[in-house]
Structure formats: structure tokens, C-alpha cells
Design a protein around this motif. Structure first.
Motif, PDB file in Angstrom:
ATOM      1  N   VAL A  97       0.767  -1.167  -0.110  1.00 52.54           N
ATOM      2  CA  VAL A  97       0.016  -0.028   0.066  1.00 52.54           C
ATOM      3  C   VAL A  97       0.867   1.161   0.012  1.00 52.54           C
ATOM      4  O   VAL A  97       0.668   2.255  -0.710  1.00 52.54           O
ATOM      5  CB  VAL A  97      -0.935   0.156   1.376  1.00 52.54           C
ATOM      6  N   ARG A  98       1.785   1.185   0.857  1.00 51.09           N
ATOM      7  CA  ARG A  98       2.616   2.448   0.647  1.00 51.09           C
ATOM      8  C   ARG A  98       3.459   2.579  -0.505  1.00 51.09           C
ATOM      9  O   ARG A  98       3.724   3.975  -0.890  1.00 51.09           O
ATOM     10  CB  ARG A  98       3.811   2.277   2.008  1.00 51.09           C
ATOM     11  N   LEU A  99       3.858   1.683  -1.070  1.00 46.88           N
ATOM     12  CA  LEU A  99       4.715   1.632  -2.289  1.00 46.88           C
ATOM     13  C   LEU A  99       3.807   2.266  -3.501  1.00 46.88           C
ATOM     14  O   LEU A  99       4.190   3.214  -4.115  1.00 46.88           O
ATOM     15  CB  LEU A  99       5.073   0.364  -2.985  1.00 46.88           C
ATOM     16  N   TRP A 100       2.392   1.633  -3.677  1.00 47.63           N
ATOM     17  CA  TRP A 100       1.543   2.189  -4.864  1.00 47.63           C
ATOM     18  C   TRP A 100       0.645   3.248  -4.447  1.00 47.63           C
ATOM     19  O   TRP A 100       0.787   4.309  -5.177  1.00 47.63           O
ATOM     20  CB  TRP A 100       1.140   0.694  -5.749  1.00 47.63           C
ATOM     21  N   LEU A 101      -0.202   3.034  -3.367  1.00 46.64           N
ATOM     22  CA  LEU A 101      -1.073   4.158  -3.167  1.00 46.64           C
ATOM     23  C   LEU A 101      -0.686   5.248  -2.526  1.00 46.64           C
ATOM     24  O   LEU A 101      -0.968   6.273  -2.818  1.00 46.64           O
ATOM     25  CB  LEU A 101      -2.099   3.315  -2.339  1.00 46.64           C
ATOM     26  N   LEU A 102       0.466   5.196  -1.796  1.00 52.61           N
ATOM     27  CA  LEU A 102       0.801   6.292  -1.104  1.00 52.61           C
ATOM     28  C   LEU A 102       2.147   6.936  -1.599  1.00 52.61           C
ATOM     29  O   LEU A 102       2.819   7.886  -1.335  1.00 52.61           O
ATOM     30  CB  LEU A 102       1.258   6.151   0.336  1.00 52.61           C
ATOM     31  N   ALA A 103       2.691   5.990  -2.727  1.00 52.04           N
ATOM     32  CA  ALA A 103       3.965   6.485  -3.378  1.00 52.04           C
ATOM     33  C   ALA A 103       5.294   6.800  -2.162  1.00 52.04           C
ATOM     34  O   ALA A 103       6.009   7.760  -2.426  1.00 52.04           O
ATOM     35  CB  ALA A 103       3.716   7.813  -4.179  1.00 52.04           C
ATOM     36  N   GLU A 104       5.274   5.856  -1.604  1.00 52.26           N
ATOM     37  CA  GLU A 104       6.476   5.973  -0.438  1.00 52.26           C
ATOM     38  C   GLU A 104       7.561   4.821  -0.807  1.00 52.26           C
ATOM     39  O   GLU A 104       7.256   3.710  -1.097  1.00 52.26           O
ATOM     40  CB  GLU A 104       6.022   5.591   0.895  1.00 52.26           C
ATOM     41  N   PRO A 105       8.671   5.336  -1.064  1.00 55.27           N
ATOM     42  CA  PRO A 105       9.853   4.490  -1.377  1.00 55.27           C
ATOM     43  C   PRO A 105      10.091   3.347  -0.491  1.00 55.27           C
ATOM     44  O   PRO A 105       9.545   3.479   0.759  1.00 55.27           O
ATOM     45  CB  PRO A 105      11.108   5.299  -1.477  1.00 55.27           C
ATOM     46  N   GLN A 106      10.420   2.106  -0.886  1.00 56.95           N
ATOM     47  CA  GLN A 106      10.430   0.904  -0.069  1.00 56.95           C
ATOM     48  C   GLN A 106      11.761   0.301  -0.379  1.00 56.95           C
ATOM     49  O   GLN A 106      12.124   0.390  -1.470  1.00 56.95           O
ATOM     50  CB  GLN A 106       9.575  -0.097  -0.302  1.00 56.95           C
ATOM     51  N   ALA A 107      12.224  -0.146   0.865  1.00 53.21           N
ATOM     52  CA  ALA A 107      13.560  -0.935   0.878  1.00 53.21           C
ATOM     53  C   ALA A 107      13.611  -2.330  -0.096  1.00 53.21           C
ATOM     54  O   ALA A 107      12.435  -2.900  -0.115  1.00 53.21           O
ATOM     55  CB  ALA A 107      14.125  -1.216   2.137  1.00 53.21           C
TER      56      ALA A 107
END
Length: 580
Positions: A97-107
């Protein structure tokens, strides 16, 4: 390679790749495993954060997913209200959800753990993510605080679906890729932006009359949302767009969701044809039983010598004023099979001093059924503000000022006082001849209506066809189940001054009744024919009406019959056979 060759090969620049079937299958399996669905995301975030996300407000969802990740790292504390409860599956879903819906980079490690079948490298290969550009913390590869590589979304990928019918058929759970929206990235949108699932596209989904057809056309497919629905009731769908990138996104989405859409990935062309081109050019000479279109209807100022690269292809048709919609209304009947229908959304200009239906009425062919419903009308200023904000053009103050002024000057050049938005339904009549009775309706309905409205529009067309084919005087009618009556009168008055008939479903109309029409409706229990009820009313009211100067019994009967026909057309009254 040409643009058309590239998207058909599944490897269009700056679009997800659809030529890697093993990776597509791995991605679908991972997304199913973490329950990246509408219900799964709603359950993770909680109702209030989920509703905020649907309004493009990200902070509540960011906080909810942070709690989920923190709970998983700490082992979870369900008693403390932690939504994840230490559940690794909840943590995996939170990362997605953070990666795609919230556009938050992920490790890298986070993505590899959350989506193990495809992993970070597979997502990069598909064009869905990319390494965060450095330098970050002194390392060009962009590591996080633990030294791991970070990856950011290159495209939006979100769950989408709809419920099954009462018989269990027709439902679907899908994932839809599109370009990142304005709230997910900085700066003005790229001009070949591929729009995701928006209010207009879902409005058209809800408006479309669903019936089984052999051939359907999705004109201006974008990311493919209309095609997904069409595939559930059309044997073959042709999807067109002027943008090769849009068609590449559609192809990716079709193949990612092949199982849910009942497609054979190796034989996509058996059920879907993707074609590059403007408006009806890609399907010239063909006929379809159903056409749906959410066209680039936005009225945008045109400049001398401008090129297509300077337009937002997802919304700007490249023609001045409302000509994109007027041309479609005029030309769509040419690709309709006999009895075929077209449904689209659109804007139309309302000149100062004119009624809004004047322009739309002038577009409709004299031998085509046409039904326009205006849902909203705004002034030039509000219209400019809406679409400048839509593409994030308000972030540069000088650009915003210049573009705003251009909108106002453009509308003023045509004496435009308002811009209407609404739904358009067209049909090539199944028969022709001098006695063919065409549907021609232009109405404004700005209050909330039932959704999906498509079934109710289809039922209204059936009633209009019934009225054209049958003798109303011989019919037996019933009051529709959702209809109620209201009577208003002054205290102490002997008779009501206002009698209203209201619909609780569909278009939720309200009809003001005369005393004789109210009496007619109260007698519609299916026993007496329309002619018999009108005759009884004439006899009952004859004594009081006969004394009125100029009373004409024949005019009374024909006038009441016309009003009854309108109640049938609008669904207040139904032929008895419709309820069998």
C-alpha cells in the motif's frame, strides 16, 4: 519500431511491460497472497483512513500503515489497538500500500519479503518501480538508513473490482496500473499522462446499460477500465486510443488480470483488439452493438500552431470548444449496428441567453434516438479552476495566472456563460420508416440518483419502446413499488393544494399531479384498462368540469392520456406485464 508495433509487442517506453508472462503471473500470485484487494486495503487502513484515501488524502493512510509496520517489527500488541497485531501478512500488505497507493519508497528487503515471487528486481523489469535516484545519504544508489537500496513507484497499481450479480455472476477483483496521479508526485503531469480510475470513468461504468453483445467498442480506453466491464458481457471488445502509452497500460492490465477477465494470455486477440488512432478512424467501416466512451471532452483553450505534444491527451481532444463531443454525437451512429447503442460522457458550452439543450439538440441526427442528461453546469471561472488543478498547473503561480486568463478569454470569444456536464445515450433504431417514433430527451437532473443508474436507463428505454409499440388506452397499469405520494394542504383546507408523486429508486424523479391525474394513479391496480379509468374519471368529474367555460371532453381525455404516457415513460406507472 512504430508506436503501434511497440505497444503490441508489450514494450512501450515509459509504460509497464506486458511481454514477460512469467513475471506477470508471479506478480498476480503475490498480490493475491497479500490480499491487495479493495476489502484487504480497507481492512488494513480502517474505515476513516480508507475514506480519506479515496479523497486523495494520504496522511491517515500513512499513519495507519506506519502503525502496521511498527507493530510487526515489535511483535505486535493487539490489546493495544495495533491493526497489524504483529501479523507479517499485514506488514506485507502495508508495504505494498505504501509503495503504490501512497508513493512511499520501499527498501529492497521489504519488497522482497512482501512480494517474494517477483521481488524488487522483477518489479523493475516490469517497469512498475525504479531505484530512488541518488545521492541519498551519500550513496548514488539511494539506500535507506540501514544501507538498503530504495525503490519508488514508477506507475500506480491499485486494486479495483465490483460485486457479483444476485446469481453470483459478473463480479471481479482486479489490479489496475496507470500513471501516478497529481497527489502522488511533484510537478505538472506529463502531457501523455495515462489516467487511472477517476470519478468520470466510474460514472460511465455506472451509467452503461449492461446487456450481452457480440461486439463492443471502448473508444478512448485510457487504462482500460471500460473494457474490463465490457468483457463480462461482450464476446469481443475493440479498445482504441490516440495514445500508444495508454494502449500499453491497457494491454498490461488485461494480461495481469487475464484469469479474472476470462482471457487466454496467449490468444488475447480472440477477445480483445487494441488499436491506435483518433476518434473513429481505427474502426471506420465497422459496426458495433455497444459503444462506450469517456472521451477527452475537456474544453481547453487552443493556440495557433500548437502541437499535440502540448496537450494533455487524457482529457484534451485537440479541437476548439466542445467540438470533440459534438463530433462524436454526430458520427457515432455510423458505427452502430441496427439497434446498437452508444453511451458517453461530455461537456457542452451554454451560450449567454440560451437554454442548455440547444447545442446538444443540434448535434443529434434526425434519425437517431438521443437522450441527454445534464448533471452539472458551472461558470467559466469554476471550470478553469477545476481543470488547472486537475493537472497540478496551479503549482506555478505565473503559469496558473496565464492559463486561467486563457480559459476566460477562450470562453468569452464564443460568448459562453456556462459549461454543462452530463451523460449521453444514443441509439440507431432497430427499424426505420415514416412511422418510427424516436426517443428525444434533454433533461437536467442535478440531485443525487441511484447508482448504478445503467439498469434504470435501460428500463426507461424499454418503456419508451413499449409505448411506441402498444395502445396505451388498452393497457393495464400498476404503480411502481418505489413510488410514494405526498399531499400538502393549508391547515383547515378541504383539499390538498399540492400532490406529489416521488420515486425512491432510479432517477428519483418528482412529479406534480393534477387532481384528475392523482385520481388516475390511485386507480392503477391492474384491474381496469387505461381507457376505462379515464372514462370513469370523465364521468365522475363531468358534472363539475362541464360547467367550466370552454371545457372539451375530448381534450380532457387526450390530455390525461398524454400525462399517463409520461408517467409510464418515467417509471411511475408500469404495464402489468412488466411486473410478471
Amino acid at each position: 519500431m512504430t508506436d503501434s508495433t511497440l505497444f503490441l509487442a508489450g514494450n512501450t517506453p515509459d509504460a509497464p511491460r506486458s511481454d514477460l508472462p512469467d513475471l506477470l503471473a508471479a506478480l498476480a500470485a503475490d498480490l493475491r497472497r497479500v490480499e491487495y484487494t479493495l476489502d484487504g486495503v480497507a481492512g488494513l487502513l480502517g474505515e476513516s483512513a480508507y475514506l480519506a484515501l479515496n479523497r486523495d488524502q494520504l496522511i491517515p493512510a500513512l499513519l495507519a500503515t506506519e502503525r502496521a509496520l511498527d507493530g510487526a517489527r515489535a511483535g505486535g500488541d493487539p490489546a493495544g489497538g495495533d491493526p497489524a497485531g504483529g501479523d507479517p501478512a499485514a506488514a506485507a500488505l502495508a508495504a505494498v500500500v505504501r509503495l503504490w497507493l501512497l508513493a512511499e519508497p520501499q527498501a529492497r528487503a521489504t519488497l522482497d519479503a512482501a512480494l517474494p515471487a517477483i521481488g524488487a528486481d522483477g518489479l523493475v523489469a516490469l517497469g512498475l518501480v525504479e531505484p530512488v535516484p541518488g545521492p541519498a545519504l551519500g550513496d548514488p544508489s539511494g539506500p535507506d538508513s540501514s544501507g538498503q537500496d530504495l525503490f519508488q513507484a514508477r506507475a500506480d497499481l491499485r486494486p479495483y473490482g465490483w460485486d457479483a450479480n444476485e446469481d453470483g455472476s459478473g463480479g471481479a477483483e482486479l489490479w489496475v496500473a496507470s500513471d501516478l496521479a497529481a497527489h502522488q508526485q511533484a510537478g505538472v503531469l506529463r502531457h501523455d499522462h495515462v489516467l487511472g480510475i477517476g470519478q468520470a470513468s466510474t460514472t460511465l461504468v455506472q451509467t452503461t446499460v449492461r446487456r450481452h453483445v457480440s461486439k463492443a467498442l471502448d473508444l478512448g480506453t485510457g487504462c482500460g477500465i471500460q473494457s474490463f466491464h465490457l468483457l463480462h458481457h461482450a464476446e469481443h471488445v475493440t479498445a482504441t486510443d490516440i495514445s500508444a502509452r495508454a494502449l500499453a497500460f491497457t494491454r498490461f492490465n488485461l494480461l495481469l488480470n487475464a484469469e479474472a477477465l476470462h482471457l487466454d494470455p496467449a490468444r488475447l486477440e480472440d477477445r480483445v483488439s487494441l488499436r491506435l488512432g483518433s476518434l473513429l478512424d481505427p474502426v471506420a467501416g465497422e459496426e458495433f452493438e455497444l459503444v462506450v466512451s469517456n472521451p477527452p471532452f475537456v474544453i481547453t483553450p487552443r493556440t495557433l500552431g500548437e502541437e499535440a505534444s502540448g496537450q494533455f491527451t487524457y482529457r484534451d481532444g485537440g479541437l476548439p470548444g466542445d467540438e470533440i463531443v459534438s463530433s462524436l454525437v454526430r458520427d457515432l451512429p455510423s458505427v452502430l449496428a441496427p439497434g446498437g447503442t452508444a453511451q458517453l460522457l461530455g461537456n457542452w458550452e451554454v451560450p449567454a441567453g440560451a437554454a442548455w439543450p440547444e447545442r446538444p439538440h443540434s448535434w443529434a441526427s434526425a434519425d437517431t434516438d438521443a437522450w441527454f442528461i445534464q448533471r452539472e453546469q458551472v461558470g467559466p471561472e469554476q471550470y478553469a479552476e477545476t481543470w488547472l488543478q486537475d493537472a497540478s498547473e496551479s503549482r506555478d503561480r505565473q503559469h496558473y495566472k496565464d492559463a486561467y486568463a486563457a480559459y476566460l478569454a477562450d470562453f468569452a470569444s464564443r460568448n459562453v456563460a456556462g459549461i454543462g456536464f452530463g451523460m449521453v445515450w444514443l441509439r440507431r433504431p432497430p427499424g426505420s420508416g415514416p412511422n418510427t417514433e424516436l426517443i428525444s430527451r434533454y433533461e437536467e437532473i442535478t440531485y443525487p440518483i441511484e447508482q448504478p443508474i445503467g439498469p434504470h436507463l435501460g428500463a426507461a428505454v424499454e418503456r419508451s419502446d413499449w409505448l411506441a409499440a402498444n395502445s396505451l388506452a388498452d393497457a393495464h397499469l400498476l404503480v411502481a413499488d418505489d413510488v410514494t405520494e405526498e399531499r400538502h394542504q393549508r391547515p383547515g383546507a378541504e383539499h390538498p393544494g399540492v400532490i406529489l408523486l416521488r420515486q425512491g429508486a432510479g432517477l428519483r424523479r418528482t412529479n406534480l399531479l393534477s387532481t384528475e391525474l392523482a385520481g388516475f394513479v390511485s386507480a392503477c391496480d391492474g384491474d381496469l384498462s387505461v381507457g376505462q379509468i379515464i372514462g370513469a374519471l370523465e364521468a365522475l368529474l363531468g358534472g363539475s368540469l362541464a360547467g367550466e367555460e370552454g371545457f372539451d371532453a375530448e381534450a380532457f381525455r387526450s390530455g390525461l392520456l398524454t400525462e399517463v404516457a409520461n408517467l409510464v415513460r418515467d417509471g411511475f406507472l408500469l404495464p402489468a406485464e412488466f411486473s410478471e
